[in-house]
Write a protein that holds these residues in place. Sequence first.
Motif, mmCIF file in Angstrom:
data_model
loop_
_atom_site.group_PDB
_atom_site.id
_atom_site.type_symbol
_atom_site.label_atom_id
_atom_site.label_comp_id
_atom_site.label_asym_id
_atom_site.label_seq_id
_atom_site.Cartn_x
_atom_site.Cartn_y
_atom_site.Cartn_z
ATOM 1 N N TYR A 128 -0.766 7.882 3.503
ATOM 2 C CA TYR A 128 -0.560 6.723 2.627
ATOM 3 C C TYR A 128 0.669 6.959 1.752
ATOM 4 C CZ TYR A 128 -1.399 3.116 -0.849
ATOM 5 O OH TYR A 128 -1.267 2.021 -1.668
ATOM 6 N N THR A 271 -10.346 3.164 4.117
ATOM 7 C CA THR A 271 -9.478 1.988 4.158
ATOM 8 C C THR A 271 -8.793 2.000 5.510
ATOM 9 O OG1 THR A 271 -8.988 2.407 1.810
ATOM 10 C CG2 THR A 271 -7.658 0.735 2.911
ATOM 11 N N CYS A 275 -5.348 -2.520 5.855
ATOM 12 C CA CYS A 275 -6.064 -3.058 4.684
ATOM 13 C C CYS A 275 -6.949 -4.265 5.024
ATOM 14 C CB CYS A 275 -5.082 -3.446 3.560
ATOM 15 S SG CYS A 275 -4.375 -2.021 2.752
ATOM 16 N N ARG A 300 -5.959 -9.657 6.510
ATOM 17 C CA ARG A 300 -5.633 -8.620 5.529
ATOM 18 C C ARG A 300 -6.069 -9.053 4.125
ATOM 19 N NH1 ARG A 300 -1.304 -4.501 5.368
ATOM 20 N NH2 ARG A 300 -0.908 -4.152 3.169
ATOM 21 N N GLY A 302 -4.640 -7.987 1.141
ATOM 22 C CA GLY A 302 -3.682 -7.430 0.180
ATOM 23 C C GLY A 302 -3.816 -5.928 0.168
ATOM 24 N N GLU A 303 -3.645 -5.321 -0.981
ATOM 25 C CA GLU A 303 -3.698 -3.851 -1.050
ATOM 26 C C GLU A 303 -5.082 -3.356 -1.448
ATOM 27 O OE1 GLU A 303 -1.193 -1.457 -0.260
ATOM 28 O OE2 GLU A 303 -0.542 -3.293 0.735
ATOM 29 N N MET A 305 -8.168 -1.229 -1.341
ATOM 30 C CA MET A 305 -8.481 0.098 -0.783
ATOM 31 C C MET A 305 -9.942 0.424 -1.062
ATOM 32 S SD MET A 305 -5.086 1.219 -0.445
ATOM 33 C CE MET A 305 -5.229 2.965 -0.337
#
Length: 324
Positions: A128, A271, A275, A300, A302-303, A305
């Motif tokens: 990551y 994760t 994502c 997806r 977004g971010e 996690m």
Amino acid sequence: VIKELHKLGFTEEEIVNGGYKVITTLNYEAQVAANEAIIKNLNAWGLRGNKNQAAVFSFSPIDGRILVYAGGKDYSKSQYDRVTQSVRPSGSAFKPFIYTAAIEKGYSPNDMIDDLPFKAGSWTPKNYGNKYRGPIPLYTAFMISSNVCAARLMDAIGVRPVIQLARVMGITTPIPYDYTISLGSNSVKLFEMTRAYGIFANGGFKVEPYAIERVESSRGTVLFEAKKAKTNKVLNINTAATMTAIMKTVITNGTGRAANIGKPAAGKTGTTDDCKDAYFIGFTPDVVTGVWVGNDDNSRMGELMGGTVPAILWRDGMHVGIDT
């Protein structure tokens, strides 16, 4: 509960019209808290649409009693059960199987492994944020969820032992004979993953979760009473203890810090690299809880996690009287 009643031999007609009293294992207070935590945390993250979903499953790794079971955020809008029906990539939540297989083969948490770029054939996994730390102990690699270390470790021990171990621990979904499973490219069920983590909590013994304590007739005659849950030994007690110790560091110092409930607990974030799926699965000696967050249309998020909404959801669920 309905599914379990069918398995016990009760007919649809009996269930609906029999006037039976069914006593379940559910912890009502914790169930309500989990339902509320799902809505609160998804909304806080801006995930308000019908497709934005979460599932929570909790049971006792000691006796198998199911404590919390939320297959989605609103049963009136969707009856789809994301605990047992949904099959989604596991991401880093699959890594405990690789590390467990390594420990069974004689590796120790303090053995050094290279957190450096790695290649297997044409496959080049990446960490990551493309961050690499050089040689680090195995437990640190797990704590920070290094992708290259998981891949390198599986290269050292072989793909087959990992698949065999996952099978023994209760994963029934297809697992390809492929290096990418070290990063959880394979799809799993939240129910099976949570049940497998319960083995670490219970000293290497696998317990079958159940939902019904007893069934009484309208006159109070006991028609069914749950027997002691089936358990079988699938891991060496030292392996289970070592993995629990490593998994504790995820919450104290690693990717799962948001899950800290202020008492000893162990777990793993997950994760997927795109994502689309995020997990936190963790346990105390008495309770194991699995949380999945994702979109029903597999888009997806977004971010998002495993260390964000799933870990916070897990913490909120574990705080409520569920863990005594």
